[in-house]
Design an enzyme around this catalytic site. Structure first.
Site: not given
Ligand code: NDP
Length: 279
Positions: A52, A96, A119
């Site tokens: 990422k 995460q 997200d």
């Protein structure tokens, strides 16, 4: 033999488009910054976080990395999320997953400001998706829609079967295919006669989390098969939820693992970050 749906190529196309958009935003004086939080040192999470960061560098988005120890408490993580919510420089916040067991994931996801929820996991984002309002889309299913569209696969009116109903893949996938006017069926571990159902699919999306589970007898001749799974097999090779070698002989198009759905997830994250900065 099936046409390969090249996720690596399409994801680079998307990243290049995002790079252009980021350049334009910067010309308008808008800076773009993604905060990435990792708790603990799970090796798979470390790989995802590294990828990422690399994608951020490629498209010109600043990334702030927060690497917290495994013993971090829920209160400490909530306090960091709250700080980042208030930080005007930060456009997107990504925590995460999975998190260590002392931390309630749902609580953390809900704490992220919906305006920074790149997200697409916050209940507000999920609700918007459900009722067809604009909002952040979860990256993996949104990436699959891009793969299909950019490979000229028609969704409108097609029988779409999804195997798996997780909150991050199966469920949002069903809503996105419905939005594209597919006729959608969602199968899961309680589904009876799975083969009969999957064999109806013009478009079959598989997100089960079991290596090479979907063999050729689950697939209709000429179906488009999208494999979300990622595993290491007994020889340490990457493979998906679909038995690629068999199924590629029967499908009309198929995503490989690696190089199919995987790269799309990060490209769509970059796209969400640019959208967050453009708000
Ligand atoms: P989950 O484990 O959360 O969900 C798996 C789903 O499959 C569940 O809904 C489960 O049903 C269903 N299932 C399990 N066994 C069967 C069965 N025998 N028959 C029918 N359905 C079954 O997985 P995720 O959705 O998070 O991930 C799926 C896979 O995709 C994993 O391999 C994961 O690593 C990969 N992944 C890849 C990403 C990428 O970027 N490429 C991103 C996210 C995930 P039930 O609900 O009844 O338990």
């Amino acid at each position: 033999m099936a046409k390969l749906i090249d996720g690596k190529y399409i994801s680079t196309q998307i990243k290049d488009e995002v790079k252009e958009k980021v350049k334009l935003l910067k010309e308008q004086g808008k800076e773009i910054c993604l905060a990435v939080i990792q708790v603990g040192e799970d090796p798979a999470s470390s790989v995802y976080v590294r990828n990422k960061k690399r994608a951020c560098e490629y498209v010109g988005i600043e990334s702030l990395a927060y690497e917290l120890p495994e013993q971090t408490t829920e209160e400490e993580l909530l306090a960091l999320v709250e700080d980042l919510n208030k930080n005007e420089k930060v456009n997107g916040i990504l925590v995460q997953l999975p998190l260590p067991e002392q931390i309630d994931e749902d609580k953390i996801i809900r704490a992220i400001s919906p305006d920074k929820d790149v997200d697409g996991f916050h209940p507000e984002s999920v609700g918007r998706l459900c009722i067809g309002e604009a909002g952040f889309l979860p990256c993996t299913p949104a990436g699959i829609i891009e793969l299909l569209k950019r490979s000229n696969v028609e969704i409108d009116g097609k029988e779409c079967v999804i195997v798996g109903r997780s909150n991050i893949v199966g469920k949002p996938m069903s809503l996105l295919l419905l939005r594209e006017n597919g006729t959608v069926t969602v199968a899961h571990s309680h589904t009876k006669n799975l083969k009969e159902i999957t064999r109806r699919a013009d478009i079959l999306v598989v997100a089960i989390g079991k290596p090479r589970f979907i063999t050729v007898d689950y697939v209709k001749e000429g179906a488009v098969v999208i494999d979300v799974g990622i595993h290491r097999d007994e020889n340490n090779h990457l493979c998906g939820d679909v038995d690629f070698e068999q199924v590629k002989e029967k499908a009309s198009a198929i995503t490989p693992v690696p190089g199919g759905v995987g790269p799309m997830t990060i490209s769509m994250l970059m796209s969400n970050c640019a959208a967050a900065a453009d708000k």
